[in-house]
Design an enzyme around this catalytic site. Structure first.
Site, PDB file in Angstrom:
ATOM      1  CG  HIS A  67      41.541  57.764  11.098  1.00  0.00           C
ATOM      2  ND1 HIS A  67      42.396  58.719  11.586  1.00  0.00           N
ATOM      3  CD2 HIS A  67      41.008  58.276   9.977  1.00  0.00           C
ATOM      4  CE1 HIS A  67      42.378  59.771  10.794  1.00  0.00           C
ATOM      5  NE2 HIS A  67      41.542  59.535   9.795  1.00  0.00           N
ATOM      6  CG  ASP A  97      48.132  63.024   6.129  1.00  0.00           C
ATOM      7  OD1 ASP A  97      47.556  62.901   5.032  1.00  0.00           O
ATOM      8  OD2 ASP A  97      47.526  63.279   7.176  1.00  0.00           O
ATOM      9  NE  ARG A 135      43.310  64.607  -0.078  1.00  0.00           N
ATOM     10  CZ  ARG A 135      42.929  63.828   0.946  1.00  0.00           C
ATOM     11  NH1 ARG A 135      43.787  63.541   1.920  1.00  0.00           N
ATOM     12  NH2 ARG A 135      41.728  63.312   0.986  1.00  0.00           N
ATOM     13  CB  SER A 170      45.274  60.981   3.958  1.00  0.00           C
ATOM     14  OG  SER A 170      44.978  61.734   5.095  1.00  0.00           O
ATOM     15  CE  LYS A 202      45.928  61.076   9.195  1.00  0.00           C
ATOM     16  NZ  LYS A 202      45.237  62.093   8.411  1.00  0.00           N
TER      17      LYS A 202
HETATM   18  N1  URA Z   1      40.707  61.506   7.223  1.00  0.00           N
HETATM   19  C1  URA Z   1      42.035  61.635   6.950  1.00  0.00           C
HETATM   20  O1  URA Z   1      42.874  61.501   7.829  1.00  0.00           O
HETATM   21  N2  URA Z   1      42.403  61.870   5.697  1.00  0.00           N
HETATM   22  C2  URA Z   1      41.531  62.015   4.695  1.00  0.00           C
HETATM   23  O2  URA Z   1      41.947  62.216   3.586  1.00  0.00           O
HETATM   24  C3  URA Z   1      40.147  61.902   4.983  1.00  0.00           C
HETATM   25  C4  URA Z   1      39.767  61.649   6.264  1.00  0.00           C
END
Ligand code: URA
Length: 407
Positions: free
Chosen positions: A81, A160, A167, A182, A186
């Site tokens: 990620h 999320d 957000r 966040s 995930k």
């Molecule tokens: N990537 C994400 O999944 N969430 C965030 O808040 C910022 C980047």
């Protein structure tokens, strides 16, 4: 407990319990609490951050707001990620490279957030590509192709999805607790054995400098540990767009180019190869440099490019884009003297391009910037090219010129 009681606790730096936050997250996810009612909590976290314990409770509640996957039928798998940056198109090249060396990745990706691009938006540039597939189909695709790229389904951390969108709308993005919860809600719900987190910092990322990136990285490592998982954090500087192209379609085309011909000097290629080598070495427990050689060979042999085509076709996408040349730009900005770029306002470039595409509900607009920081530019070279509707070209030229300082 009323949401305002939790808000007060956050504002007063008092801990809440897991049960308290779980209830609030559940009520927001199922619509019992509206965006307006939930917003003060996001704002309070944005302004005050959370203690480690509360951050874990929030992350766990977000993770448990939906399905928690069991990936064991796939054998070992890896997840990656990026915390997001400008022209950060690594996933589309990375997943097929890894598939070629036997490192499986079921990649759940997001949409553009703030000034950053979204992998799902880029994947949808392959006309017909279905990002919204069932998890059963995703499992089948990982088994058949060695990897799969899709949207984070509504069943994975749905809390999320809602908080992320809220957000984005309210400009409450760049905060350690909100980003960490966040990302990790995930990642922990997706259940891979190895989680590689690419934390970006600099003026093209949410974290302004390495110090704040390290704070975020450490929080995410801590959240993984609390959940009995291991995360490896990679820090990448982003003081300029990662690739040359900014804009959804242009970035998708640049990712294809990474796989077309190995260019060891290209910054995006280097980032993809580095991440690939880390993911593969951790997965197979082999030396980083051995893994890197294998990853580079997937490009040189053409196998990664073929794999990406197979993946695109398997998800209903057209492979027409693979043979397409860049469309003709609307305007090229040419150097009037020998020069070099001394500073990029990277966020501004990302924002200008995202706003343009949002305004026209398009994905094809953007800029291609041919030079990197401090690279020599000769009089007559094209510094950047603009892809925009005719009536916007002058505005875009002005904004991008303002965001690129030359000497
Ligand atoms: N990537 C994400 O999944 N969430 C965030 O808040 C910022 C980047």
């Amino acid at each position: 407990m009323d949401i305002m009681d939790i808000v007060k606790k956050v504002e007063n730096h008092q801990d809440f319990s897991y049960g308290e936050i779980e209830n609030i997250i559940k009520n927001y996810t199922d619509g019992t609490l509206t965006d307006e009612q939930f917003f003060p909590l996001v704002k309070a976290i944005y302004e005050n951050n959370l203690s480690d314990k509360c951050l874990y409770f929030l992350t766990k509640a977000m993770k448990n707001s939906g399905e928690v996957l069991d990936l064991s039928p796939l054998g070992r798998s890896v997840d990656k990620h990026s915390t997001g940056g400008v022209s950060d198109t690594t996933t589309i090249a990375l997943v097929p490279m890894l598939a070629c060396v036997g490192t499986k990745m079921l990649k759940l990706s997001g949409r553009s957030l703030g000034f950053t691009g979204g992998t799902c938006d880029k994947l949808e540039c392959f006309s017909g590509y279905k990002t919204n597939i069932s998890l059963d189909d995703a499992f089948k695709l990982v088994n058949e192709n060695g990897g799969c790229m899709m949207t984070s389904t509504s069943s994975i951390a749905p809390a999320d999805k809602k908080i992320y969108a809220l957000r984005d709308r309210t400009n409450l993005v760049d905060n350690v607790s909100l980003i960490a919860s966040s990302v990790m809600s995930k990642k922990l719900a997706t259940g891979a054995d190895v989680i590689v987190l690419d934390v970006k910092y600099g003026n093209g990322a949410f974290m302004p400098d390495k110090k704040s990136a390290k704070i975020l990285g450490k929080k995410m490592e801590m959240l993984a540990k609390y959940d009995n998982k291991k995360a490896k954090v990679v820090y990448s500087k982003m003081s300029q767009p990662l690739g040359h192209n900014v804009g959804t379609l242009l970035e998708c085309m640049e990712a294809i180019n990474v796989l077309k011909k190995y260019n060891k000097k290209d910054a995006l290629t280097k980032a993809c190869v580095h991440l690939g080598a880390i993911c593969h070495s951790l997965d197979k427990k082999i030396n980083y440099f051995v893994a890197k050689r294998k990853i580079i060979n997937t490009i040189k042999s053409g196998k990664a490019l073929e794999k990406l085509k197979t993946m695109v076709k398997s998800q209903g996408g057209s492979v027409e884009l693979f043979d397409k040349q860049y469309p003709k730009s609307q305007k090229d900005i040419v150097a009037t003297k020998n020069t070099k770029i001394t500073n990029f306002d990277t966020k501004e470039i990302g924002m200008v391009v995202n706003n343009l595409n949002h305004k026209y509900n398009e994905n094809k607009y953007g800029v291609i910037i041919n030079f990197k920081l401090h690279q020599k530019i000769k009089k007559g070279d094209i510094i950047f090219s603009i892809y925009a509707p005719e009536n916007e070209v002058l505005n875009i030229e002005k904004s991008i010129k303002n965001a690129i300082k030359t000497k």
